[in-house]
Write an enzyme that holds these catalytic residues in place. Sequence first.
Site, PDB file in Angstrom:
ATOM      1  N   PHE A 122      33.493   5.826  -9.881  1.00  0.00           N
ATOM      2  CA  PHE A 122      33.379   4.354 -10.187  1.00  0.00           C
ATOM      3  C   PHE A 122      34.744   4.105 -10.242  1.00  0.00           C
ATOM      4  O   PHE A 122      35.753   4.567 -10.790  1.00  0.00           O
ATOM      5  CB  PHE A 122      32.704   4.290 -11.363  1.00  0.00           C
ATOM      6  CG  PHE A 122      31.294   4.143 -11.458  1.00  0.00           C
ATOM      7  CD1 PHE A 122      30.672   5.478 -11.423  1.00  0.00           C
ATOM      8  CD2 PHE A 122      30.427   3.087 -11.256  1.00  0.00           C
ATOM      9  CE1 PHE A 122      29.315   5.638 -11.642  1.00  0.00           C
ATOM     10  CE2 PHE A 122      28.964   3.284 -11.376  1.00  0.00           C
ATOM     11  CZ  PHE A 122      28.424   4.659 -11.651  1.00  0.00           C
ATOM     12  N   SER A 164      38.717  -6.993 -11.250  1.00  0.00           N
ATOM     13  CA  SER A 164      38.221  -7.988 -10.778  1.00  0.00           C
ATOM     14  C   SER A 164      36.684  -7.742 -10.270  1.00  0.00           C
ATOM     15  O   SER A 164      35.795  -8.387  -9.996  1.00  0.00           O
ATOM     16  CB  SER A 164      38.956  -8.673  -9.702  1.00  0.00           C
ATOM     17  OG  SER A 164      38.843  -7.519  -8.484  1.00  0.00           O
ATOM     18  N   ARG A 191      32.941  -0.898  -8.858  1.00  0.00           N
ATOM     19  CA  ARG A 191      32.441  -0.402  -7.594  1.00  0.00           C
ATOM     20  C   ARG A 191      31.925   1.044  -7.766  1.00  0.00           C
ATOM     21  O   ARG A 191      32.766   1.804  -8.444  1.00  0.00           O
ATOM     22  CB  ARG A 191      33.448  -0.565  -6.406  1.00  0.00           C
ATOM     23  CG  ARG A 191      34.014  -1.913  -6.023  1.00  0.00           C
ATOM     24  CD  ARG A 191      35.357  -1.968  -6.123  1.00  0.00           C
ATOM     25  NE  ARG A 191      35.851  -3.288  -6.564  1.00  0.00           N
ATOM     26  CZ  ARG A 191      37.077  -3.634  -7.141  1.00  0.00           C
ATOM     27  NH1 ARG A 191      37.625  -2.650  -7.740  1.00  0.00           N
ATOM     28  NH2 ARG A 191      37.252  -4.783  -7.637  1.00  0.00           N
ATOM     29  N   GLU A 244      46.503   6.143  -9.778  1.00  0.00           N
ATOM     30  CA  GLU A 244      45.868   4.836  -8.869  1.00  0.00           C
ATOM     31  C   GLU A 244      46.701   4.920  -7.318  1.00  0.00           C
ATOM     32  O   GLU A 244      46.048   4.996  -6.598  1.00  0.00           O
ATOM     33  CB  GLU A 244      45.718   3.694  -9.551  1.00  0.00           C
ATOM     34  CG  GLU A 244      44.949   2.714  -8.872  1.00  0.00           C
ATOM     35  CD  GLU A 244      44.878   1.322  -9.585  1.00  0.00           C
ATOM     36  OE1 GLU A 244      45.282   0.996 -10.588  1.00  0.00           O
ATOM     37  OE2 GLU A 244      44.190   0.436  -8.860  1.00  0.00           O
ATOM     38  N   GLY A 258      45.993  -4.919  -6.537  1.00  0.00           N
ATOM     39  CA  GLY A 258      44.712  -5.318  -7.062  1.00  0.00           C
ATOM     40  C   GLY A 258      44.889  -6.622  -7.961  1.00  0.00           C
ATOM     41  O   GLY A 258      45.568  -7.252  -7.556  1.00  0.00           O
ATOM     42  N   GLY A 259      44.035  -6.931  -8.908  1.00  0.00           N
ATOM     43  CA  GLY A 259      43.862  -8.169  -9.700  1.00  0.00           C
ATOM     44  C   GLY A 259      44.952  -7.819 -10.884  1.00  0.00           C
ATOM     45  O   GLY A 259      45.625  -8.823 -11.000  1.00  0.00           O
TER      46      GLY A 259
HETATM   47  N1  LIG Z   1      35.760  -3.475   0.573  1.00  0.00           N
HETATM   48  C1  LIG Z   1      36.307  -3.101  -0.400  1.00  0.00           C
HETATM   49  N2  LIG Z   1      36.861  -3.972  -1.127  1.00  0.00           N
HETATM   50  C2  LIG Z   1      37.443  -3.644  -2.347  1.00  0.00           C
HETATM   51  C3  LIG Z   1      37.327  -2.213  -2.929  1.00  0.00           C
HETATM   52  N3  LIG Z   1      38.314  -1.775  -3.704  1.00  0.00           N
HETATM   53  C4  LIG Z   1      38.551  -3.297  -4.342  1.00  0.00           C
HETATM   54  N4  LIG Z   1      38.390  -4.079  -3.302  1.00  0.00           N
HETATM   55  C5  LIG Z   1      38.546  -5.738  -3.209  1.00  0.00           C
HETATM   56  O1  LIG Z   1      40.075  -5.868  -3.361  1.00  0.00           O
HETATM   57  C6  LIG Z   1      40.328  -6.935  -4.264  1.00  0.00           C
HETATM   58  C7  LIG Z   1      41.109  -6.119  -5.417  1.00  0.00           C
HETATM   59  O2  LIG Z   1      40.407  -5.224  -6.091  1.00  0.00           O
HETATM   60  P1  LIG Z   1      41.369  -4.182  -6.867  1.00  0.00           P
HETATM   61  O3  LIG Z   1      42.399  -3.517  -5.837  1.00  0.00           O
HETATM   62  O4  LIG Z   1      40.322  -3.004  -7.529  1.00  0.00           O
HETATM   63  O5  LIG Z   1      41.892  -4.744  -8.075  1.00  0.00           O
HETATM   64  P2  LIG Z   1      41.232  -5.071  -9.254  1.00  0.00           P
HETATM   65  O6  LIG Z   1      39.635  -4.664  -9.045  1.00  0.00           O
HETATM   66  O7  LIG Z   1      41.352  -6.411  -9.829  1.00  0.00           O
HETATM   67  O8  LIG Z   1      41.620  -3.687  -9.966  1.00  0.00           O
HETATM   68  P3  LIG Z   1      42.866  -3.640 -10.767  1.00  0.00           P
HETATM   69  O9  LIG Z   1      43.956  -4.769 -10.833  1.00  0.00           O
HETATM   70  O10 LIG Z   1      43.432  -2.313 -10.157  1.00  0.00           O
HETATM   71  O11 LIG Z   1      42.311  -3.216 -12.254  1.00  0.00           O
HETATM   72  C8  LIG Z   1      39.350  -7.144  -4.761  1.00  0.00           C
HETATM   73  O12 LIG Z   1      38.472  -8.513  -3.850  1.00  0.00           O
HETATM   74  C9  LIG Z   1      37.987  -6.136  -4.283  1.00  0.00           C
HETATM   75  O13 LIG Z   1      36.702  -6.721  -4.194  1.00  0.00           O
HETATM   76  C10 LIG Z   1      36.791  -1.186  -2.010  1.00  0.00           C
HETATM   77  O14 LIG Z   1      36.534  -0.018  -2.095  1.00  0.00           O
HETATM   78  N5  LIG Z   1      36.208  -1.843  -0.822  1.00  0.00           N
END
Ligand SMILES: Nc1nc2c(ncn2[C@@H]2O[C@H](COP(=O)(O)OP(=O)(O)OP(=O)(O)O)[C@@H](O)[C@H]2O)c(=O)[nH]1
Length: 465
Positions: free
Chosen positions: A69, A74, A77, A189, A218-219
């Site tokens: 997971f 944001s 998954r 990460e 990321g976010g």
């Molecule tokens: N298709 C796809 N999109 C992803 C995946 N992981 C993250 N994203 C997208 O990338 C964008 C940023 O996600 P993350 O990098 O996880 O950032 P976050 O969820 O805010 O997590 P953190 O800032 O690292 O806590 C969001 O729009 C997510 O929907 C993935 O495995 N596949």
Amino acid sequence: MLKRPGRMHEDKIQKYRGVILVISVPLLLIGFVLLLLPSRSPSESIQEYAISSRKASPNGGGKTFAVVFDAGSSGSRVHVYCFDQYMDLIPIGKELELFVQLKPGLSAYANNPQEAANSLQSLLDKAESVVPRDLRSRTPVRVGATAGLRALGVEASDRILEAVRELLKGRSRLKSEPEGVTVLDGTQEGAYQWVTINFLLGNLGKKYSNTVGVVDLGGGSVQMAYAISEEDAAKAPRLSDGEDTYVKDMYLKGRNYHLYVHSYLRYGLLAARAEILKASGSVNPCILVGYEGSYKYGGVNYPVSASPSGSSMNGCRRVALKALKVNETTCTHMKCTFGGIWNGGGGDGQKNLFVASFFFDRAAEAGFVNPNQPVATVRPAEFEEAAKRACQTKLEDAKSVYPHVEEDNRPYLCMDLVYQYTLLVDGFGIDPWQKITLVKKVKYRNAFVEAAWPLGSAIEAISAL
Ligand SMILES: Nc1nc2c(ncn2[C@@H]2O[C@H](COP(=O)(O)OP(=O)(O)OP(=O)(O)O)[C@@H](O)[C@H]2O)c(=O)[nH]1
């Protein structure tokens, strides 16, 4: 086009079968064999890890599943992977992974740990359904929370993680362990993301100069990771107290890598908006004209209003630079990125950059990348071009000009694109005309796999079985 990992030759399989090593985290799972790396005068900033797994698959020559997971700020998954005894991915149904995502992320339930855990139930059910019943008790499940939970603070995040541990134990037959449900530290990460991308490109086992670097926006946080030379690793600066390790040593598919990795908390895309609003005050030159409202991040409400003269690329660049403190923090190392962080020295491991997550999303929404393609080769200057166009757009026109941008993100499209350009060029010092690869998925054999850190974590998890 991306290189496609060729099928391994028999002799290579012998080499790979013996040792597959992936990054370890301070939580070394049972069953690792710790190897002695060649002795070296370790500087404090280098963590030396060596882990080898005698056998990649505990089920003899069968399949080994892993469930990971990604509890991001944001969204949450789940990824389910299936490996053969050579640690190659094999299909689950028609795909090479099961990938399901939902919003919001765990940090949205800061005051209700049980609700946070319950938000993962539907993902857990879907994940478990693709793992054969007789393998479930031997299939590791991990939960890695990232910057969203880091930002909540220890108490609130511990309560949520404990509720998630109870959920996995009580509502699933997968093999969960308490230490498998954690807040990833940023360097983990970033290192997992580097393993994911280079595994999928078939680069693991090659010289460091034949691997690619990664940037993951990321976010809450942004990570950069790339392999550096032995000489540069030896020059890694000594850590001041509280600083994260700059270099992780990893032994992967028969080769030792020195991985420069750093995670910048509060400089993920959504967190950076708050930093930029703090840098400018509530009237902000990045906000599309016509917007008056507030921005909530990390439990704080920031009043937001567009400048009467409208948003401007140059005005927004100034506040973005101020937020990054590019010129404000003294650099005590040879060279820094921003915030006084060592830049790793650059080199061949950084010459090809794979840039993921929000970089891809905003480029697709701004229209200079095809959202249906898994990768796109662009230049940072294209973010500048897109930002200029977005900053000239009125909020009332944004929906028709940018139909793929979610309503809540429209007022910030100029800010996001200016920030991404500034982060790449001023923060990371990347030439505006250097080609970079925006990546959402990577082609692996005849399918596509998400370009995300969970695969790196899964490889480590099954190496430990
Ligand atoms: N298709 C796809 N999109 C992803 C995946 N992981 C993250 N994203 C997208 O990338 C964008 C940023 O996600 P993350 O990098 O996880 O950032 P976050 O969820 O805010 O997590 P953190 O800032 O690292 O806590 C969001 O729009 C997510 O929907 C993935 O495995 N596949």
